[in-house]
Design a protein around this motif. Structure first.
Motif, PDB file in Angstrom:
ATOM      1  N   ALA A  99       0.893  -1.388  -0.060  1.00  0.00           N
ATOM      2  CA  ALA A  99       0.011   0.167   0.114  1.00  0.00           C
ATOM      3  C   ALA A  99       0.815   1.329  -0.045  1.00  0.00           C
ATOM      4  N   ILE A 100       2.055   1.152   0.788  1.00  0.00           N
ATOM      5  CA  ILE A 100       2.830   2.535   1.083  1.00  0.00           C
ATOM      6  C   ILE A 100       3.680   2.849  -0.524  1.00  0.00           C
ATOM      7  N   PHE A 101       4.365   1.433  -0.624  1.00  0.00           N
ATOM      8  CA  PHE A 101       5.337   1.574  -1.655  1.00  0.00           C
ATOM      9  C   PHE A 101       4.758   1.427  -3.117  1.00  0.00           C
ATOM     10  N   GLN A 102       3.766   1.068  -3.375  1.00  0.00           N
ATOM     11  CA  GLN A 102       3.120   0.871  -4.706  1.00  0.00           C
ATOM     12  C   GLN A 102       1.824   1.682  -4.911  1.00  0.00           C
ATOM     13  N   LEU A 103       0.901   1.445  -4.016  1.00  0.00           N
ATOM     14  CA  LEU A 103      -0.322   2.123  -4.259  1.00  0.00           C
ATOM     15  C   LEU A 103      -0.274   3.733  -4.047  1.00  0.00           C
ATOM     16  N   LYS A 104       0.719   4.016  -3.054  1.00  0.00           N
ATOM     17  CA  LYS A 104       0.780   5.480  -2.760  1.00  0.00           C
ATOM     18  C   LYS A 104       1.742   6.046  -3.357  1.00  0.00           C
ATOM     19  N   GLU A 105       3.029   5.329  -3.732  1.00  0.00           N
ATOM     20  CA  GLU A 105       4.249   6.062  -4.067  1.00  0.00           C
ATOM     21  C   GLU A 105       4.584   5.326  -5.694  1.00  0.00           C
ATOM     22  N   GLY A 106       3.790   4.348  -5.993  1.00  0.00           N
ATOM     23  CA  GLY A 106       4.275   3.808  -7.342  1.00  0.00           C
ATOM     24  C   GLY A 106       3.678   4.387  -8.491  1.00  0.00           C
ATOM     25  N   SER A 107       3.877   3.956  -9.590  1.00  0.00           N
ATOM     26  CA  SER A 107       3.360   4.254 -11.131  1.00  0.00           C
ATOM     27  C   SER A 107       2.023   3.772 -11.079  1.00  0.00           C
ATOM     28  N   SER A 108       1.477   4.351 -12.133  1.00  0.00           N
ATOM     29  CA  SER A 108       0.090   3.998 -12.382  1.00  0.00           C
ATOM     30  C   SER A 108      -0.144   2.473 -12.819  1.00  0.00           C
ATOM     31  N   LYS A 109       0.818   1.998 -13.532  1.00  0.00           N
ATOM     32  CA  LYS A 109       0.965   0.693 -13.713  1.00  0.00           C
ATOM     33  C   LYS A 109       0.912  -0.208 -12.315  1.00  0.00           C
ATOM     34  N   GLU A 110       1.880   0.306 -11.455  1.00  0.00           N
ATOM     35  CA  GLU A 110       1.881  -0.704 -10.392  1.00  0.00           C
ATOM     36  C   GLU A 110       0.722  -0.332  -9.597  1.00  0.00           C
ATOM     37  N   LYS A 111      -0.077   0.811  -9.559  1.00  0.00           N
ATOM     38  CA  LYS A 111      -1.319   0.889  -8.816  1.00  0.00           C
ATOM     39  C   LYS A 111      -2.313  -0.019  -9.329  1.00  0.00           C
ATOM     40  N   GLY A 112      -2.519  -0.236 -10.630  1.00  0.00           N
ATOM     41  CA  GLY A 112      -3.491  -0.956 -11.162  1.00  0.00           C
ATOM     42  C   GLY A 112      -3.212  -2.505 -11.102  1.00  0.00           C
ATOM     43  N   ALA A 113      -1.934  -2.770 -10.863  1.00  0.00           N
ATOM     44  CA  ALA A 113      -1.709  -4.116 -10.359  1.00  0.00           C
ATOM     45  C   ALA A 113      -2.080  -4.463  -9.024  1.00  0.00           C
ATOM     46  N   VAL A 114      -1.822  -3.537  -8.081  1.00  0.00           N
ATOM     47  CA  VAL A 114      -2.234  -3.733  -6.700  1.00  0.00           C
ATOM     48  C   VAL A 114      -3.815  -3.906  -6.619  1.00  0.00           C
ATOM     49  N   ILE A 115      -4.539  -2.995  -7.171  1.00  0.00           N
ATOM     50  CA  ILE A 115      -5.826  -3.077  -6.973  1.00  0.00           C
ATOM     51  C   ILE A 115      -6.664  -4.245  -7.704  1.00  0.00           C
ATOM     52  N   ARG A 116      -6.107  -4.798  -8.746  1.00  0.00           N
ATOM     53  CA  ARG A 116      -6.549  -6.004  -9.157  1.00  0.00           C
ATOM     54  C   ARG A 116      -6.255  -7.067  -8.109  1.00  0.00           C
ATOM     55  N   SER A 117      -5.065  -7.151  -7.525  1.00  0.00           N
ATOM     56  CA  SER A 117      -4.653  -8.247  -6.421  1.00  0.00           C
ATOM     57  C   SER A 117      -5.525  -7.841  -5.298  1.00  0.00           C
ATOM     58  N   MET A 118      -6.041  -6.514  -5.058  1.00  0.00           N
ATOM     59  CA  MET A 118      -6.971  -6.231  -3.887  1.00  0.00           C
ATOM     60  C   MET A 118      -8.218  -7.106  -4.116  1.00  0.00           C
ATOM     61  N   ASN A 119      -8.794  -6.709  -5.361  1.00  0.00           N
ATOM     62  CA  ASN A 119      -9.938  -7.274  -5.806  1.00  0.00           C
ATOM     63  C   ASN A 119      -9.954  -8.833  -5.873  1.00  0.00           C
ATOM     64  N   ALA A 120      -9.128  -9.535  -6.073  1.00  0.00           N
ATOM     65  CA  ALA A 120      -8.971 -10.876  -6.111  1.00  0.00           C
ATOM     66  C   ALA A 120      -8.960 -11.466  -4.511  1.00  0.00           C
ATOM     67  N   ALA A 121      -7.991 -10.859  -3.770  1.00  0.00           N
ATOM     68  CA  ALA A 121      -8.197 -11.050  -2.284  1.00  0.00           C
ATOM     69  C   ALA A 121      -9.459 -10.876  -1.617  1.00  0.00           C
ATOM     70  N   LEU A 122     -10.018  -9.770  -1.957  1.00  0.00           N
ATOM     71  CA  LEU A 122     -11.509  -9.295  -1.194  1.00  0.00           C
ATOM     72  C   LEU A 122     -12.686  -9.977  -1.971  1.00  0.00           C
ATOM     73  N   GLY A 123     -12.296 -11.017  -2.981  1.00  0.00           N
ATOM     74  CA  GLY A 123     -13.319 -12.099  -3.636  1.00  0.00           C
ATOM     75  C   GLY A 123     -13.353 -13.094  -2.596  1.00  0.00           C
ATOM     76  N   LYS A 124     -12.384 -13.381  -1.736  1.00  0.00           N
ATOM     77  CA  LYS A 124     -12.418 -14.491  -0.935  1.00  0.00           C
ATOM     78  C   LYS A 124     -12.673 -14.118   0.624  1.00  0.00           C
ATOM     79  N   THR A 125     -12.304 -12.851   0.962  1.00  0.00           N
ATOM     80  CA  THR A 125     -12.608 -12.465   2.500  1.00  0.00           C
ATOM     81  C   THR A 125     -12.984 -11.269   2.512  1.00  0.00           C
ATOM     82  N   SER A 126     -13.660 -10.837   3.649  1.00  0.00           N
ATOM     83  CA  SER A 126     -14.345  -9.625   3.988  1.00  0.00           C
ATOM     84  C   SER A 126     -13.289  -8.425   3.842  1.00  0.00           C
ATOM     85  N   TRP A 127     -11.979  -8.903   4.432  1.00  0.00           N
ATOM     86  CA  TRP A 127     -10.865  -7.705   4.638  1.00  0.00           C
ATOM     87  C   TRP A 127      -9.817  -8.450   4.170  1.00  0.00           C
TER      88      TRP A 127
END
Length: 273
Positions: free
Chosen positions: A194-222
């Motif tokens: 979250a700190i190094f990619q979402l907050k400080e990373g490039s737009s490409k890095e942010k997009g990849a993190v958001i996709r990973s978050m979406n996958a993780a949040l499809g399995k658990t509430s948090w």
């Protein structure tokens, strides 16, 4: 048989010792404020508030974690740059106030020319202050020209801890949650991401993190398991601060609403309006 006069004398001695401990706590607290290194309290503006939320956590737990002596107030001092406020620390401050009696303060260091009014009042409006020894923890935020947030705890004996993620981990640990090695590693990984990619990373890095978050949040509430952790707090704040909340996938949208439904997040929501 114990002599009644001796019992009365012992009782009086205990009361005197108790008062001495309370006086010592007040003096120790003032001493820390005065002796803070590198002139952190060379301030041009001071606003002090306190939070008096009902305690839902046993105060002894905090004493045990921090090694608190009877009647002694511990102080956390955080330096942060107002140009990039560490939003996760504001959420964590609100959470701490739900569990403990916190003596909160906001200061402006002389290295900063001006600070927006909403940051000066990020801990809420000033309320009637109680005697210092009645609080369990001091939480002081100093708006200062620093490259990254710095935290000082037991400020006379330690080097600063740097970085929003590291400070957030420490503050969340004060709630006393225990995790196994795998869960702890996952939480740490999400905080760093979250700190190094979402907050400080490039737009490409942010997009990849958001996709990973979406996958993780499809399995658990948090992000990690079925309860809120510091990973959720830091990730949510990073998304809000970078303006990456537009057109996020459905699982991330649902998760963000779950965060925003929790009262401690409201302080940041108001700040960003």
């Amino acid at each position: 048989e114990v002599d009644p006069s001796l019992q009365a004398l012992e009782s009086r001695q205990e009361e005197i010792l108790k008062r001495l401990y309370e006086l010592k706590s007040a003096v120790d607290g003032l001493s820390k404020m005065i002796q803070t290194p590198d002139a952190d309290f060379d301030v041009t503006n001071v606003i002090q508030t306190d939070e008096c939320s009902p305690l839902t956590t046993n105060g002894a737990d905090l004493d045990l974690m921090l090694g608190k002596d009877y009647g002694a107030l511990k102080d956390i001092v955080i330096n942060a740059n107002p140009s990039l406020p560490p939003l996760s620390l504001l959420v964590l401050h609100s959470l701490l106030c739900e569990h403990y009696k916190i003596l909160s303060a906001v200061h402006t260091h002389s290295s900063v020319k001006s600070v927006p009014e909403n940051l000066l009042k990020c801990f809420g409006e000033p309320t009637k202050k109680q005697p210092r020894h009645e609080y369990q923890l001091g939480f002081t935020l100093i708006w200062k020209d620093v490259p990254k947030p710095q935290m000082k705890f037991s400020i006379q004996t330690m080097c600063p801890i740097e970085g929003e993620g590291n400070i957030a981990r420490f503050l969340f640990s004060l709630f006393g949650q225990k995790y196994n090695a795998v869960t702890s590693t996952l939480i740490d990984s999400w905080v760093d991401t979250a700190i190094f990619q979402l907050k400080e990373g490039s737009s490409k890095e942010k997009g990849a993190v958001i996709r990973s978050m979406n996958a993780a949040l499809g399995k658990t509430s948090w992000l990690v398991g079925n309860e809120l952790t510091v990973a959720d707090i830091v990730a949510w704040c990073a998304l809000k601060q970078t303006g990456s909340t537009n057109a996020v996938p459905s699982n991330v949208q649902k998760w963000m609403k779950s965060c925003e439904n929790l009262a401690p997040f409201s302080s940041v929501i108001k700040l960003l309006k």
